[in-house]
Scaffold this motif. Structure first.
Motif, short mmCIF file in Angstrom:
data_model
loop_
_atom_site.label_atom_id
_atom_site.label_comp_id
_atom_site.label_asym_id
_atom_site.label_seq_id
_atom_site.Cartn_x
_atom_site.Cartn_y
_atom_site.Cartn_z
N ALA B 116 34.89 48.39 -28.65
CA ALA B 116 36.08 48.47 -29.50
C ALA B 116 35.78 47.99 -30.91
O ALA B 116 36.22 48.58 -31.89
N VAL B 117 35.01 46.92 -31.01
CA VAL B 117 34.75 46.35 -32.33
C VAL B 117 33.62 47.09 -33.02
O VAL B 117 33.58 47.16 -34.26
N VAL B 119 30.32 46.39 -32.84
CA VAL B 119 29.19 45.57 -33.22
C VAL B 119 28.23 45.53 -32.06
O VAL B 119 28.55 45.01 -30.99
N SER B 136 36.86 38.99 -29.36
CA SER B 136 36.71 39.44 -30.74
C SER B 136 35.28 39.91 -30.98
O SER B 136 34.47 39.97 -30.06
N LEU B 144 31.11 36.25 -40.21
CA LEU B 144 32.06 37.32 -39.92
C LEU B 144 32.26 37.54 -38.43
O LEU B 144 32.90 38.50 -38.03
N LEU B 146 34.05 36.10 -36.48
CA LEU B 146 35.47 36.04 -36.15
C LEU B 146 36.24 36.49 -37.38
O LEU B 146 36.37 35.78 -38.35
N CYS B 147 36.72 37.68 -37.32
CA CYS B 147 37.34 38.22 -38.51
C CYS B 147 38.44 39.17 -38.08
O CYS B 147 38.27 39.95 -37.14
N LEU B 148 39.55 39.11 -38.78
CA LEU B 148 40.66 39.99 -38.44
C LEU B 148 40.37 41.42 -38.85
O LEU B 148 40.95 42.36 -38.31
N LEU B 149 39.45 41.58 -39.80
CA LEU B 149 39.17 42.93 -40.31
C LEU B 149 38.18 43.64 -39.40
O LEU B 149 37.28 43.02 -38.84
N SER B 150 38.35 44.95 -39.30
CA SER B 150 37.36 45.73 -38.57
C SER B 150 36.44 46.44 -39.57
O SER B 150 36.82 46.71 -40.70
N ASP B 151 35.24 46.67 -39.11
CA ASP B 151 34.25 47.32 -39.97
C ASP B 151 34.62 48.80 -40.13
O ASP B 151 34.77 49.52 -39.15
N ILE B 152 34.77 49.25 -41.37
CA ILE B 152 35.17 50.64 -41.61
C ILE B 152 34.09 51.37 -42.41
O ILE B 152 33.35 50.74 -43.16
N PRO B 153 33.99 52.68 -42.25
CA PRO B 153 32.88 53.41 -42.87
C PRO B 153 32.97 53.59 -44.39
O PRO B 153 31.98 53.43 -45.08
#
Lengths: 100, 201
Positions: B116-117, B119, B136, B144, B146-153
């Protein structure tokens, strides 16, 4: 980082690696270590994420920190934190934070 | 010095002279022992052939010794409990069994959160990470993880989006203010006594 410079209304940008160190910067945020520390602190503010409220498949794409005349937009890409400071033309927005 | 002093004091008290070192109050302990001693001496003098008294004393001493021994906790004797070899094996078997029962479940949760994440590269050393971190992101290095943001392209596309609608911001601000007010108004109302006496018969 020309792509970030081409964003409309941007007055500065920062790219930080996962340790919070400045990788690239420009405009008003050029070599702004202070802002880098604040943003890193904001992004890593939590030590526990409630999976019920924030399921992993529905995490946030960006964080906007809005002030009256400008806003900071933060997003994560390729394990790097991208920050852009943008001017806001409207006058009726208050200081707050919105994540979307 | 202490020895000299006490000797001198003894001499003084024996001779009965009164000077600046004489105690105003009589020492009760030494007094008692003196009386005791005199008494037992008298007793032995009176019945020189009666030995039972001595054995009585011996038994009394033994009793005191025994009582003291039961009342005293010998810390040095309380050595840490050493595990025997078979206990080790028993525990190992127990843990292996429990882990085997839970293992499949943990693996499943780990894989799900990793997918889901997005990573990857987290090894078996992070087997317990998803359950402890609440599912998480599991990147072990950097801040990073623990981060609310998800990695985006494509970051520039997201960053170049329009500013949030002012009305939306107003709604969020309003909701936040209400929540803050509600939290600040929160208080515990006490109805019953916090300390309740138990009915001990």
């Amino acid at each position: 980082m020309l792509s970030l410079e081409r964003i409309p209304d941007q007055v500065g940008y920062l790219v930080l690696n996962d340790d919070g160190a400045v990788v690239a910067s420009g405009g008003e945020l050029e070599n702004d270590e202070h802002m880098a520390n604040i943003i890193t602190g904001l992004v890593t503010i939590t030590d526990k994420i409630d999976t019920v409220a924030f399921p992993p498949e529905e995490s946030f794409k960006k964080i906007s920190v809005n002030f009256e005349s400008y806003s900071y937009v933060v997003c994560l890409s390729n394990k790097k934190i991208h920050v852009v400071k943008r001017r806001i033309m409207q006058e009726d927005t208050n200081e707050n934070q919105e994540a979307s | 010095m202490g020895c000299c002093y006490s000797c001198k004091e003894d001499l003084n008290s024996q001779s009965g002279e009164v000077n600046e070192r004489t105690h105003l109050l009589v020492d009760p302990v030494s007094n008692n022992t003196a009386i005791q001693r005199v008494h037992s001496d008298d007793f032995i003098a009176q019945y020189p052939n009666s030995l039972p008294k001595k054995s009585d004393e011996q038994s009394a001493l033994n009793r005191i010794l025994q009582e003291t021994a039961t009342n005293v906790i010998d810390v040095a004797a309380l050595d840490s409990h050493n595990l025997e070899q078979h206990e080790y094996l028993e525990r190992m078997r127990h843990y292996t069994q429990r882990l085997g029962a839970m293992g499949a479940n943990i693996n499943l949760r780990f894989k799900r959160s990793e997918n889901a994440v997005g990573v990857g590269g987290a090894g078996a050393g992070n087997l317990l990470a998803p359950s402890t971190l609440g599912g998480s992101s599991t990147s072990p290095s950097g801040r990073l993880h623990l981060c609310l943001l998800s990695d985006i392209p494509a970051p520039e596309k997201v960053l170049a989006e329009d500013h949030p609608n002012p009305e939306d911001l107003a709604i969020i601000s309003g909701a936040l203010e209400k929540a803050t007010k509600a939290l600040s108004d929160l208080k515990v109302e006490h109805r019953e006594d916090l300390v309740v006496p138990f009915r001990i018969p």
